[in-house]
Design a protein around this motif. Sequence first.
Motif, PDB file in Angstrom:
ATOM      1  N   GLU A  58       0.878  -1.247  -0.053  1.00 39.95           N
ATOM      2  CA  GLU A  58      -0.038  -0.047   0.015  1.00 39.95           C
ATOM      3  C   GLU A  58       0.795   1.347  -0.024  1.00 39.95           C
ATOM      4  N   VAL A  61       2.074   1.765  -3.484  1.00 40.68           N
ATOM      5  CA  VAL A  61       1.009   2.306  -4.479  1.00 40.68           C
ATOM      6  C   VAL A  61       0.844   3.844  -4.156  1.00 40.68           C
ATOM      7  N   TRP A  65       1.238   6.582  -7.022  1.00 40.46           N
ATOM      8  CA  TRP A  65      -0.025   7.466  -7.035  1.00 40.46           C
ATOM      9  C   TRP A  65       0.385   8.989  -6.962  1.00 40.46           C
ATOM     10  N   THR A 199     -12.313  11.005 -14.900  1.00 40.10           N
ATOM     11  CA  THR A 199     -12.060   9.721 -14.508  1.00 40.10           C
ATOM     12  C   THR A 199     -10.915   9.136 -15.199  1.00 40.10           C
ATOM     13  N   PRO A 202      -5.277  10.443 -11.993  1.00 35.22           N
ATOM     14  CA  PRO A 202      -5.173   9.734 -10.700  1.00 35.22           C
ATOM     15  C   PRO A 202      -6.153  10.177  -9.625  1.00 35.22           C
ATOM     16  N   TRP A 205      -9.168   7.998 -10.357  1.00 33.06           N
ATOM     17  CA  TRP A 205      -8.781   6.756 -10.099  1.00 33.06           C
ATOM     18  C   TRP A 205      -8.933   6.542  -8.638  1.00 33.06           C
ATOM     19  N   PHE A 206      -8.519   7.643  -7.756  1.00 33.27           N
ATOM     20  CA  PHE A 206      -8.392   7.490  -6.259  1.00 33.27           C
ATOM     21  C   PHE A 206      -9.958   7.301  -5.917  1.00 33.27           C
ATOM     22  N   GLU A 208     -12.744   6.337  -7.528  1.00 33.46           N
ATOM     23  CA  GLU A 208     -13.045   5.223  -7.984  1.00 33.46           C
ATOM     24  C   GLU A 208     -12.937   4.251  -7.119  1.00 33.46           C
ATOM     25  N   LYS A 209     -11.335   3.917  -6.647  1.00 32.87           N
ATOM     26  CA  LYS A 209     -10.823   2.978  -5.792  1.00 32.87           C
ATOM     27  C   LYS A 209     -11.581   3.108  -4.433  1.00 32.87           C
ATOM     28  N   ALA A 210     -11.883   4.225  -4.014  1.00 33.81           N
ATOM     29  CA  ALA A 210     -12.766   4.534  -2.649  1.00 33.81           C
ATOM     30  C   ALA A 210     -13.926   4.222  -2.764  1.00 33.81           C
ATOM     31  N   GLY A 211     -14.662   4.032  -3.972  1.00 35.15           N
ATOM     32  CA  GLY A 211     -16.024   3.736  -4.105  1.00 35.15           C
ATOM     33  C   GLY A 211     -16.833   5.083  -3.925  1.00 35.15           C
ATOM     34  N   TRP A 212     -16.292   6.370  -4.185  1.00 32.33           N
ATOM     35  CA  TRP A 212     -17.061   7.614  -3.918  1.00 32.33           C
ATOM     36  C   TRP A 212     -17.440   7.943  -5.246  1.00 32.33           C
TER      37      TRP A 212
END
Length: 279
Positions: A58, A61, A65, A199, A202, A205-206, A208-212
């Motif tokens: 992590e 990553v 990022w 979208t 970065p 992407w951030f 989207e990865k958090a599901g926000w």
Amino acid sequence: MTTSESPTAVGSGTAATDKFLQERVSADTPPERVSAIAKDVLEALAGVIDKHGVTYSEYRVLKQWLIDIGQFGEWPLWLDVFLEHNVEEVAYRGQHGTKGSIEGPYYVADAKTLPSKCELPMRDNEVGSKLVFEGQVRDLDGKGLGGATVELWHADDEGYYSHFAPHIPDGNLRGTIVADGEGRFEITTIQPAPYQIPTDGPTGWFIEKAGWHPWRPAHLHLMVKAPGKRTITTQLYFKDGEWIENDVATATKPELILDPKPGVDGINRVTYDFVLDPA
Ligand code: MBD
Ligand code: FE
């Protein structure tokens, strides 16, 4: 027939970074304060790493990022979306006039000067419902402020900003309106669309990865100035607009919501007055 490039994250990010780098910034922060703030930031991060048991993968990553954010030019975007509202709240503590909101990454200084009754520069075929926005700039005692200027900038009907999307002419939907002797103005423009964080970069992407979700509600940006008064940077939103209650940038306030209604000519109209604190 001209071909036009479509907007990309790296395009708008790079334009926002280049624009920001033209500003000369300084803060006069003494070393003791730098030390105190840096120590608290590092302590907060240490607490997060410990609390969540952040792993080496992590951490790597995160490093990648952070590099990506820089390479896409998205530091202005990411910072203004996720941190600026905190700075704004602190900066305007104790202020009495119109509420402020964040500037965001897409302000451009020196927009075309326009008279108090005007139409914002727009394309011949500009898409979007017409909107007449009128009001008065006043001091805390209610006195109209001649000499006030209202800088207005906003997205088009697709959510894109001029100077940050290659297919839009420079200066589109941007202006510096000089209010009349009593601080009044009447500006014709079009209704902006909600803004989606790109979208394909970065910041997106951030999110989207958090599901926000990547949305800001439709908004007008304003910077209102008058001699001897504190400049206010703010945004105005539209009643019942999508994302008002969950702006990704946490920049809405109940005092900053417009409710345009069709006038006798069928065109949407709204009045909003600005009250400036002393400088
Ligand atoms: C915007 O249009 C905006 O207003 C902010 C604050 C952040 C990103 C895009
Ligand atoms: Fe915006």
